[in-house]
Design a protein around this motif. Sequence first.
Motif, PDB file in Angstrom:
ATOM      1  N   LYS A  51       0.846  -1.199   0.000  1.00  0.00           N
ATOM      2  CA  LYS A  51       0.000   0.000   0.000  1.00  0.00           C
ATOM      3  C   LYS A  51       0.883   1.252   0.000  1.00  0.00           C
ATOM      4  O   LYS A  51       2.044   1.221   0.390  1.00  0.00           O
ATOM      5  N   TYR A  52       0.285   2.366  -0.404  1.00  0.00           N
ATOM      6  CA  TYR A  52       0.995   3.648  -0.363  1.00  0.00           C
ATOM      7  C   TYR A  52       1.118   4.129   1.085  1.00  0.00           C
ATOM      8  O   TYR A  52       0.178   4.005   1.879  1.00  0.00           O
ATOM      9  N   VAL A  53       2.275   4.698   1.402  1.00  0.00           N
ATOM     10  CA  VAL A  53       2.466   5.395   2.672  1.00  0.00           C
ATOM     11  C   VAL A  53       2.813   6.841   2.351  1.00  0.00           C
ATOM     12  O   VAL A  53       3.791   7.120   1.657  1.00  0.00           O
ATOM     13  N   LEU A  54       1.987   7.752   2.840  1.00  0.00           N
ATOM     14  CA  LEU A  54       2.132   9.181   2.577  1.00  0.00           C
ATOM     15  C   LEU A  54       2.507   9.905   3.874  1.00  0.00           C
ATOM     16  O   LEU A  54       2.198   9.422   4.968  1.00  0.00           O
ATOM     17  N   ILE A  87      -5.441  13.244   8.114  1.00  0.00           N
ATOM     18  CA  ILE A  87      -4.922  14.557   8.525  1.00  0.00           C
ATOM     19  C   ILE A  87      -4.291  14.393   9.902  1.00  0.00           C
ATOM     20  O   ILE A  87      -4.980  14.083  10.874  1.00  0.00           O
ATOM     21  N   THR A  88      -2.982  14.595   9.982  1.00  0.00           N
ATOM     22  CA  THR A  88      -2.268  14.398  11.236  1.00  0.00           C
ATOM     23  C   THR A  88      -1.947  15.702  11.956  1.00  0.00           C
ATOM     24  O   THR A  88      -1.545  15.681  13.119  1.00  0.00           O
ATOM     25  N   SER A  89      -2.100  16.834  11.246  1.00  0.00           N
ATOM     26  CA  SER A  89      -1.852  18.149  11.857  1.00  0.00           C
ATOM     27  C   SER A  89      -2.865  19.141  11.299  1.00  0.00           C
ATOM     28  O   SER A  89      -3.204  19.085  10.111  1.00  0.00           O
ATOM     29  N   ASP A 382       4.610  11.082  11.306  1.00  0.00           N
ATOM     30  CA  ASP A 382       3.211  11.349  10.959  1.00  0.00           C
ATOM     31  C   ASP A 382       2.988  10.718   9.587  1.00  0.00           C
ATOM     32  O   ASP A 382       3.496  11.221   8.572  1.00  0.00           O
ATOM     33  N   LEU A 383       2.250   9.623   9.532  1.00  0.00           N
ATOM     34  CA  LEU A 383       2.165   8.819   8.314  1.00  0.00           C
ATOM     35  C   LEU A 383       0.738   8.344   8.066  1.00  0.00           C
ATOM     36  O   LEU A 383      -0.040   8.153   9.008  1.00  0.00           O
ATOM     37  N   VAL A 384       0.421   8.151   6.791  1.00  0.00           N
ATOM     38  CA  VAL A 384      -0.895   7.661   6.397  1.00  0.00           C
ATOM     39  C   VAL A 384      -0.713   6.492   5.431  1.00  0.00           C
ATOM     40  O   VAL A 384       0.010   6.619   4.438  1.00  0.00           O
ATOM     41  N   ILE A 417      -8.302   4.805   3.649  1.00  0.00           N
ATOM     42  CA  ILE A 417      -7.193   4.980   4.593  1.00  0.00           C
ATOM     43  C   ILE A 417      -7.244   3.829   5.584  1.00  0.00           C
ATOM     44  O   ILE A 417      -8.258   3.630   6.273  1.00  0.00           O
ATOM     45  N   SER A 418      -6.163   3.048   5.638  1.00  0.00           N
ATOM     46  CA  SER A 418      -6.169   1.893   6.534  1.00  0.00           C
ATOM     47  C   SER A 418      -5.531   2.216   7.886  1.00  0.00           C
ATOM     48  O   SER A 418      -5.962   1.690   8.912  1.00  0.00           O
ATOM     49  N   HIS A 419      -4.484   3.061   7.882  1.00  0.00           N
ATOM     50  CA  HIS A 419      -3.817   3.423   9.133  1.00  0.00           C
ATOM     51  C   HIS A 419      -3.436   4.909   9.094  1.00  0.00           C
ATOM     52  O   HIS A 419      -3.042   5.422   8.041  1.00  0.00           O
ATOM     53  N   THR A 420      -3.527   5.547  10.237  1.00  0.00           N
ATOM     54  CA  THR A 420      -2.938   6.877  10.422  1.00  0.00           C
ATOM     55  C   THR A 420      -2.057   6.840  11.662  1.00  0.00           C
ATOM     56  O   THR A 420      -2.504   6.407  12.727  1.00  0.00           O
TER      57      THR A 420
END
Length: 446
Positions: A51-54, A87-89, A382-384, A417-420
Amino acid sequence: MKKTLIKNARIVTDMKVFDGDIYIEGDTIVEIADSISAKSGDTSIIDVEGKYVLPGVIDDQVHFREPGLTHKGDIASESAAAVAGGITSYMEMPNTIPQTTSMEEWQKKMDIAARDSYANYAFMLGGTNDNLEEILKADTSRIPALKLFLGSSTGNMLVDDVEVLKKIFSKVKLRIALHCEDEGTIKANLQKAIDKYGEDIPFDQHPVIRDVEACYKSSSQAIKLAQKTGARIHVFHLSTGKETALFEKKASLKDKQITSEVCIHHLWFTDEDYASKGSKIKWNPAVKSVDDREQLWKALLDDRIDVIATDHAPHTLEEKSNKYLKAPSGGPLVQHALTAMLQFVHQERITIEKVVQKMCHNPAILFDIPDRGFIREGFKADLVVVDTNNPWTVTKENILAKCGWSPFEGVTFKSRISHTLVNGHVVYQNFKVNENKAAQALTFKR
């Protein structure tokens, strides 16, 4: 110290996509490599299976409604919706009750967020016609920007004294975030609508009342004043094609004194949608024509527009069900912003690298946020994690915003979105928010 290893990721950062693993200790990314083995038996391993990690999204414009308007939303509920949306911030706006126009009220918000927020937080200070001394006392390492309303979207926070505006632009070293709509133009247009329709103004008149000229007149005047005074300004939520001509592309975002933002709703909806959506797409500035939307897209892709944000601003369905004159402007967007932009990636309208640039990298650069907004060694974790082939449909049952509705209800997004992760902690996974908060106050390196 908590240790986490993300395996088999498609990492998106610095305008590149590459395969690799990410090793995290505490709140920091320690290593990025093709393949990393667990450093010890207590390392938590997340295999994202390609999966993509952004980088976590940094939303520079939200209204979380606390204090004073918590029947619509609060810092806990809306930040939970934010992390569910990757959204982490976030940077929250000053038009709460009381308004955040003093350092005392600003600190109260910081204290609430320290206790309740799921995402990293910062709060803008609001400018008025008479609080310049308070603005000049602001700690620029803790406040992202000064927010000015040049249209009365929020009642008495309207800054309409030209001499005060000149002083603010000349003396304030913070970046100044602006809501640009000309009050006189709006009032004249509104009176015409009342004369024609009485109390039964159709919602499709919103972009006629808050029209292109109201936006252009205000933003063009603000830009002229910024050029004259040397102020660093950031024009929020562009909604018109005409305004895009006011902004330039530069090689380095750091070199841009005058920057701009577009919001999800102005990239997705048009005035043709008022017939079906009504008050649910009533925002200030208004959603406008198809041509305006196309010109916004063009400016976004050629880098005249620098940032994509949400302007998340929830209201209850009861409030939104009023007739035009009483129905408030704004709507919830944080939970669906990233998946909406990824829908455009599927349509090949924008690349995933460009989405990350506009939603993660550029807000960090523009607001001088150190060690966030990129996936790099030494940066905060901080990752998605995004599965771009796992469709889901927005329903009332899976909406986390306190108001309980979304303009995207019924839309099926192709990406999920699977994980934040916030500061190295998994705060969201597969429609469930983790109650173990890990948020930190944002700081600004100036």
